[in-house]
Design an enzyme around this catalytic site. Structure first.
Site, PDB file in Angstrom:
ATOM      1  N   PRO A  11      41.586  76.452  28.247  1.00  0.00           N
ATOM      2  CA  PRO A  11      42.081  76.542  26.877  1.00  0.00           C
ATOM      3  C   PRO A  11      43.425  77.234  26.742  1.00  0.00           C
ATOM      4  CG  PRO A  11      40.229  78.032  27.230  1.00  0.00           C
ATOM      5  CD  PRO A  11      40.304  77.136  28.433  1.00  0.00           C
ATOM      6  N   ASN A  12      44.224  76.664  25.875  1.00  0.00           N
ATOM      7  CA  ASN A  12      45.532  77.175  25.435  1.00  0.00           C
ATOM      8  C   ASN A  12      46.636  77.013  26.477  1.00  0.00           C
ATOM      9  OD1 ASN A  12      44.710  78.047  22.797  1.00  0.00           O
ATOM     10  ND2 ASN A  12      43.569  79.663  23.816  1.00  0.00           N
ATOM     11  N   ARG A  19      55.079  79.808  23.847  1.00  0.00           N
ATOM     12  CA  ARG A  19      54.770  81.113  23.236  1.00  0.00           C
ATOM     13  C   ARG A  19      54.513  82.130  24.333  1.00  0.00           C
ATOM     14  NH1 ARG A  19      51.015  78.183  19.309  1.00  0.00           N
ATOM     15  NH2 ARG A  19      52.646  77.080  18.213  1.00  0.00           N
ATOM     16  N   TYR A  24      53.544  84.807  30.139  1.00  0.00           N
ATOM     17  CA  TYR A  24      53.249  83.577  30.885  1.00  0.00           C
ATOM     18  C   TYR A  24      54.489  82.842  31.402  1.00  0.00           C
ATOM     19  CZ  TYR A  24      48.600  84.420  29.072  1.00  0.00           C
ATOM     20  OH  TYR A  24      47.392  84.993  28.775  1.00  0.00           O
ATOM     21  N   ASN A  74      42.430  77.027  36.768  1.00  0.00           N
ATOM     22  CA  ASN A  74      42.795  78.098  35.845  1.00  0.00           C
ATOM     23  C   ASN A  74      41.955  77.866  34.600  1.00  0.00           C
ATOM     24  OD1 ASN A  74      43.777  80.024  34.171  1.00  0.00           O
ATOM     25  ND2 ASN A  74      45.944  79.542  34.470  1.00  0.00           N
ATOM     26  N   ALA A  77      40.699  81.735  29.350  1.00  0.00           N
ATOM     27  CA  ALA A  77      39.777  82.769  28.847  1.00  0.00           C
ATOM     28  C   ALA A  77      38.323  82.496  29.243  1.00  0.00           C
ATOM     29  CB  ALA A  77      39.912  82.872  27.333  1.00  0.00           C
ATOM     30  N   HIS A  80      36.447  84.620  31.834  1.00  0.00           N
ATOM     31  CA  HIS A  80      35.824  85.908  31.523  1.00  0.00           C
ATOM     32  C   HIS A  80      34.546  85.769  30.707  1.00  0.00           C
ATOM     33  CE1 HIS A  80      39.817  86.979  32.816  1.00  0.00           C
ATOM     34  NE2 HIS A  80      40.373  86.418  31.752  1.00  0.00           N
ATOM     35  N   ASP A  87      28.215  77.973  37.050  1.00  0.00           N
ATOM     36  CA  ASP A  87      27.131  77.130  37.560  1.00  0.00           C
ATOM     37  C   ASP A  87      27.675  75.786  38.056  1.00  0.00           C
ATOM     38  OD1 ASP A  87      25.312  79.105  36.977  1.00  0.00           O
ATOM     39  OD2 ASP A  87      24.491  78.137  35.191  1.00  0.00           O
ATOM     40  N   GLU A  98      40.317  79.972  42.280  1.00  0.00           N
ATOM     41  CA  GLU A  98      40.565  80.452  40.913  1.00  0.00           C
ATOM     42  C   GLU A  98      41.998  80.965  40.859  1.00  0.00           C
ATOM     43  OE1 GLU A  98      37.828  83.582  39.745  1.00  0.00           O
ATOM     44  OE2 GLU A  98      39.257  84.340  38.252  1.00  0.00           O
ATOM     45  N   HIS A 100      45.392  82.353  38.364  1.00  0.00           N
ATOM     46  CA  HIS A 100      45.904  82.843  37.080  1.00  0.00           C
ATOM     47  C   HIS A 100      47.406  83.030  37.203  1.00  0.00           C
ATOM     48  CE1 HIS A 100      41.852  83.439  35.664  1.00  0.00           C
ATOM     49  NE2 HIS A 100      41.578  84.007  36.821  1.00  0.00           N
ATOM     50  N   LEU A 101      48.101  82.702  36.138  1.00  0.00           N
ATOM     51  CA  LEU A 101      49.541  82.925  36.101  1.00  0.00           C
ATOM     52  C   LEU A 101      49.848  84.410  36.111  1.00  0.00           C
ATOM     53  CD1 LEU A 101      49.925  80.332  33.282  1.00  0.00           C
ATOM     54  CD2 LEU A 101      51.148  80.118  35.458  1.00  0.00           C
ATOM     55  N   SER A 102      49.143  85.148  35.269  1.00  0.00           N
ATOM     56  CA  SER A 102      49.390  86.583  35.129  1.00  0.00           C
ATOM     57  C   SER A 102      48.506  87.370  36.095  1.00  0.00           C
ATOM     58  CB  SER A 102      49.099  87.015  33.685  1.00  0.00           C
ATOM     59  OG  SER A 102      47.734  86.803  33.364  1.00  0.00           O
ATOM     60  N   ARG A 107      46.237  93.844  33.161  1.00  0.00           N
ATOM     61  CA  ARG A 107      46.133  93.592  31.718  1.00  0.00           C
ATOM     62  C   ARG A 107      44.872  94.257  31.142  1.00  0.00           C
ATOM     63  NH1 ARG A 107      47.135  87.434  30.552  1.00  0.00           N
ATOM     64  NH2 ARG A 107      47.365  88.313  28.443  1.00  0.00           N
ATOM     65  N   ARG A 111      39.830  91.387  30.931  1.00  0.00           N
ATOM     66  CA  ARG A 111      40.302  90.330  31.845  1.00  0.00           C
ATOM     67  C   ARG A 111      40.023  90.677  33.309  1.00  0.00           C
ATOM     68  NH1 ARG A 111      43.418  87.081  28.331  1.00  0.00           N
ATOM     69  NH2 ARG A 111      44.400  88.329  26.714  1.00  0.00           N
TER      70      ARG A 111
HETATM   71  O1  CA2 Z   1      46.980  84.380  33.498  1.00  0.00           O
HETATM   72  C1  CA2 Z   1      46.318  83.346  33.353  1.00  0.00           C
HETATM   73  O2  CA2 Z   1      46.602  82.279  33.884  1.00  0.00           O
HETATM   74  C2  CA2 Z   1      45.123  83.357  32.390  1.00  0.00           C
HETATM   75  O3  CA2 Z   1      44.114  82.534  32.947  1.00  0.00           O
HETATM   76  C3  CA2 Z   1      45.620  82.801  31.079  1.00  0.00           C
HETATM   77  C4  CA2 Z   1      44.568  82.853  29.971  1.00  0.00           C
HETATM   78  C5  CA2 Z   1      43.973  84.249  29.851  1.00  0.00           C
HETATM   79  O4  CA2 Z   1      42.933  84.241  28.880  1.00  0.00           O
HETATM   80  C6  CA2 Z   1      43.436  84.753  31.174  1.00  0.00           C
HETATM   81  O5  CA2 Z   1      42.950  86.059  30.998  1.00  0.00           O
HETATM   82  C7  CA2 Z   1      44.535  84.754  32.225  1.00  0.00           C
HETATM   83  C8  CA2 Z   1      45.199  82.482  28.636  1.00  0.00           C
HETATM   84  C9  CA2 Z   1      45.901  81.162  28.632  1.00  0.00           C
HETATM   85  C10 CA2 Z   1      46.649  81.059  27.351  1.00  0.00           C
HETATM   86  O6  CA2 Z   1      47.906  80.500  27.627  1.00  0.00           O
HETATM   87  C11 CA2 Z   1      48.890  80.660  26.703  1.00  0.00           C
HETATM   88  C12 CA2 Z   1      50.115  80.190  27.064  1.00  0.00           C
HETATM   89  C13 CA2 Z   1      51.176  80.327  26.194  1.00  0.00           C
HETATM   90  C14 CA2 Z   1      50.984  80.908  24.949  1.00  0.00           C
HETATM   91  C15 CA2 Z   1      49.741  81.356  24.588  1.00  0.00           C
HETATM   92  C16 CA2 Z   1      48.685  81.226  25.468  1.00  0.00           C
END
Ligand code: CA2
Length: 147
Positions: A11-12, A19, A24, A74, A77, A80, A87, A98, A100-102, A107, A111
């Site tokens: 998601p997202n 954004r 990110y 990836n 959210a 978590h 499963d 797995e 993650h960008l960040s 954080r 997370r």
């Molecule tokens: O760091 C990552 O890749 C995450 O998986 C990104 C998730 C976050 O919930 C994880 O804790 C870490 C969030 C992805 C949302 O991506 C956005 C990108 C641009 C603007 C807003 C959200």
């Protein structure tokens, strides 16, 4: 086994590059896809790339990867929160990285826990889009080691 790596995004992540660039980065999901395609092709692998905002669709996509070389996931959210994704990864038996960008450990505390980490081959976080490339390279190296 096929020659396919599945890169799945939760998601997202469709908002990447539009954004929150401080967290990110500036790369869009299309840029991440290009990087993944280049990396897979360098390793002689095909790539399937998806993004969805829906948990059940991610479960379907993980199940659809049965028989693949690996999955780079990836889950955003859902990492978590989701027992269903955990499963699915355990059930399908495809080596999964797995990513993650960040750096999720730098954080918020919520997370720091992942429902997925105990059932994946490994975890890579904090390298921006390179996390995906490193995940693909790791799966390709594993595959060579098995051959
Ligand atoms: O760091 C990552 O890749 C995450 O998986 C990104 C998730 C976050 O919930 C994880 O804790 C870490 C969030 C992805 C949302 O991506 C956005 C990108 C641009 C603007 C807003 C959200």
């Amino acid at each position: 086994m096929s020659d396919i790596i599945h890169v799945l995004n939760g998601p997202n992540l469709n908002l990447l590059g539009t954004r929150e660039p401080a967290i990110y980065g500036a790369a869009t999901l299309a840029d991440v896809e290009v990087l993944c395609r280049e990396t897979a092709s360098r390793h002689g692998l095909e790539l399937v790339f998806h993004q969805t905002n829906h948990e059940g669709v991610l479960v379907d996509l993980i199940q659809a990867a049965a028989g693949a070389v690996g999955i780079v996931l990836n889950a955003g959210a859902y990492t978590h929160t989701s027992v269903a994704l955990r499963d699915a990864i355990a059930a399908v038996g495809v080596p999964t990285v797995e990513v993650h960008l960040s750096n999720v450990f730098a954080r918020e505390a919520f997370r720091h826990h992942s429902f997925l980490s105990p059932v994946v081959r490994g975890v890579i976080c904090g390298f921006g889009p390179q996390s995906y490339a490193l995940g693909i390279a790791a799966l390709a190296t594993d595959r060579q080691a098995r051959a």
